[in-house]
Design a protein around this motif. Structure first.
Motif, PDB file in Angstrom:
ATOM      1  N   LEU A 182       2.794 -14.083   5.248  1.00  0.00           N
ATOM      2  CA  LEU A 182       2.792 -13.258   4.039  1.00  0.00           C
ATOM      3  C   LEU A 182       3.838 -12.165   4.130  1.00  0.00           C
ATOM      4  O   LEU A 182       4.122 -11.634   5.206  1.00  0.00           O
ATOM      5  N   GLN A 183       4.411 -11.816   2.991  1.00  0.00           N
ATOM      6  CA  GLN A 183       5.447 -10.795   2.917  1.00  0.00           C
ATOM      7  C   GLN A 183       4.890  -9.530   2.262  1.00  0.00           C
ATOM      8  O   GLN A 183       3.981  -9.589   1.436  1.00  0.00           O
ATOM      9  N   ALA A 184       5.440  -8.384   2.634  1.00  0.00           N
ATOM     10  CA  ALA A 184       5.038  -7.101   2.044  1.00  0.00           C
ATOM     11  C   ALA A 184       5.848  -6.846   0.784  1.00  0.00           C
ATOM     12  O   ALA A 184       6.935  -7.394   0.597  1.00  0.00           O
ATOM     13  N   LEU A 185       5.315  -5.991  -0.086  1.00  0.00           N
ATOM     14  CA  LEU A 185       6.007  -5.615  -1.316  1.00  0.00           C
ATOM     15  C   LEU A 185       6.205  -4.107  -1.302  1.00  0.00           C
ATOM     16  O   LEU A 185       5.245  -3.343  -1.277  1.00  0.00           O
ATOM     17  N   LEU A 186       7.469  -3.676  -1.318  1.00  0.00           N
ATOM     18  CA  LEU A 186       7.804  -2.259  -1.305  1.00  0.00           C
ATOM     19  C   LEU A 186       8.462  -1.908  -2.614  1.00  0.00           C
ATOM     20  O   LEU A 186       9.581  -2.327  -2.886  1.00  0.00           O
ATOM     21  N   PHE A 187       7.781  -1.151  -3.449  1.00  0.00           N
ATOM     22  CA  PHE A 187       8.323  -0.785  -4.750  1.00  0.00           C
ATOM     23  C   PHE A 187       9.665  -0.109  -4.568  1.00  0.00           C
ATOM     24  O   PHE A 187       9.832   0.756  -3.714  1.00  0.00           O
ATOM     25  N   GLY A 188      10.623  -0.509  -5.396  1.00  0.00           N
ATOM     26  CA  GLY A 188      11.916   0.143  -5.370  1.00  0.00           C
ATOM     27  C   GLY A 188      12.959  -0.585  -4.562  1.00  0.00           C
ATOM     28  O   GLY A 188      14.122  -0.196  -4.579  1.00  0.00           O
ATOM     29  N   SER A 189      12.583  -1.639  -3.820  1.00  0.00           N
ATOM     30  CA  SER A 189      13.607  -2.381  -3.095  1.00  0.00           C
ATOM     31  C   SER A 189      14.548  -3.030  -4.099  1.00  0.00           C
ATOM     32  O   SER A 189      14.180  -3.329  -5.233  1.00  0.00           O
ATOM     33  N   ALA A 190      15.782  -3.234  -3.697  1.00  0.00           N
ATOM     34  CA  ALA A 190      16.796  -3.690  -4.643  1.00  0.00           C
ATOM     35  C   ALA A 190      16.463  -5.045  -5.244  1.00  0.00           C
ATOM     36  O   ALA A 190      16.845  -5.346  -6.370  1.00  0.00           O
ATOM     37  N   THR A 191      15.725  -5.876  -4.519  1.00  0.00           N
ATOM     38  CA  THR A 191      15.456  -7.234  -5.012  1.00  0.00           C
ATOM     39  C   THR A 191      14.110  -7.357  -5.708  1.00  0.00           C
ATOM     40  O   THR A 191      13.867  -8.324  -6.410  1.00  0.00           O
TER      41      THR A 191
END
Length: 420
Positions: A182-191
């Protein structure tokens, strides 16, 4: 209760068309809003799906396989209709003594108390839905129950959405850190796509995921919903069982600083699409967090702190002005309000205005007047016209002075005859 008019059932598109038509016919929408709404929402579904799929990691198997759910430790221990005695319950607790385990509690009693099952019989019967809720389900439900009252009672809907979204991200990133893919989600990352978690614990059980999530929520609370800390950790909430640290661990702050370091900086809303100063989590912070977790706090409590620290770094700079300091506001908490849209450099504690004497204590007497005082002018009778406005005497005008200032001195009594 009506029979479905379509023998094969209704598709999602057909349901959307039907619901839209009935709302329009019922007067809840006007015709132009339908195409306008479609235009506004165009592409949102595809974007949401792409983001979700990016969080699942390598595309092998379905979503259930990616999540890798597992039963809690000692899931069947004292989980029958008849309640166990204290000795048997102590045995169950001992089976879940590991730090990555969900603490043991009477899940049947929790189904009755938290989920409203009418009895222990109903809570264990396979004919009712209650038996499907295990201790991890109840831990997550209990955590949300401790937060929701503070969110719904004190904030408008847009802020409620923000807070619940932030909690969901904390939970998800805790799950990602206790998984293989599973991958994390970081608000504001460019992608705006899933990224590799800073730490993978090597534990993949649902127990590890849930315990880490509770610690992550507790670590983040003072930064976005401090008023909920009491209810979040009140008995018998999950926080009461795990005793997590509310806020960042002092040892972590001493070693790695704070998510507020350099704040406010550049809000996430102002980022260049190619990335910018705050678009990527600082490498030196990432290295410090990984080292701190490995050397000082290798358990789920430390991992929850790492998850919260990284996510807060981004969410504090997402353009919502959640700390009230975006734009460099220096007026103190009375003027730099959290989530305020208006941002000002005004500081009421400094400046030339502090030297002004707005209302002298002993005003000078007015000079002698040779004509009637303006305040004594007669007010013409109101016009008989319905549109005529009432005329106010000068002394009748409402004051707009702040209540914290002393009232102005009273004017001298009016004179109806010329002064001698």
């Amino acid at each position: 209760g009506a029979v479905n008019p379509a023998p094969g059932g209704l598709s999602a598109a057909a349901i959307a068309e039907r619901c839209g038509a009935t709302r329009e016919l019922g007067g809840m929408h006007f015709s132009q809003s339908v195409p306008a709404g479609r235009k506004l929402a165009a592409g949102m579904g595809a974007e949401a799906a792409a983001t979700l799929l990016s969080l699942l990691g390598p595309r092998e198997g379905g979503v259930r396989q990616a999540l890798g759910g597992s039963a809690p430790c000692a899931a069947d221990c004292c989980a029958a209709v008849v309640e166990c005695n204290a000795t048997a319950q102590a045995v169950c607790m001992a089976e879940c003594g590991g730090r990555w385990d969900t603490p043991w509690f009477d899940v049947v009693l929790a189904r009755v108390g938290a989920l409203g099952a009418p009895s222990r019989e109903a809570a264990t019967s396979h004919e009712a839905p209650f038996f499907q809720a295990d201790r991890n389900h109840i831990m997550i439900i209990g955590a949300m129950a401790g937060l929701v009252p503070a969110i719904t009672d004190g904030y408008a809907f847009s802020f409620q959405t923000r807070f619940t979204n932030l909690v969901d991200q904390l939970v998800w990133n805790a799950f990602a850190s206790n998984s293989d893919r599973l991958q994390a989600l970081l608000f504001g990352s460019a992608t705006h796509r899933g990224v590799e978690p800073l730490v993978r614990s090597g534990h993949t059980s649902t127990d590890a995921k849930v315990v880490t999530a509770i610690h992550a929520i507790a670590a983040a609370l003072p930064f976005f919903l401090p008023e909920a800390a009491g209810a979040f950790c009140a008995a018998p909430a999950p926080c009461f069982l795990l005793r997590p640290t509310i806020g960042l661990e002092p040892r972590l702050a001493a070693k790695c600083g704070s998510p507020l370091d350099g704040y406010p900086g550049v809000p996430m809303a102002d980022f260049d699409p190619e990335g910018g100063e705050w678009a990527v989590f600082p490498p030196e912070k990432a290295e410090c967090l990984v080292e701190w977790h490995a050397e000082d706090a290798p358990g789920p409590s430390g991992l929850g702190q790492v998850v919260a620290f990284q996510l807060l770094w981004h969410r504090l700079r997402d353009g919502w002005n959640s700390m009230g300091l975006d734009g460099g506001c220096e007026g103190g908490p009375a003027y730099c309000l959290p989530y305020a849209e208006g941002r000002t450099q005004y500081n009421p504690q400094v400046g030339d205005c502090l030297e002004e004497e707005l209302f002298p204590a002993s005003p000078s007497p007015p000079p002698p007047s040779t004509s009637p005082s303006p305040s004594a002018e007669l007010v013409p009778p109101p016009s008989a016209s319905p549109s005529a406005r009432p005329v106010l005497k000068p002394n009748d005008r409402p004051s707009v002075r702040p209540s914290v200032l002393p009232p102005p001195p009273s004017p001298p009594p009016p004179s109806l005859s010329p002064s001698p």
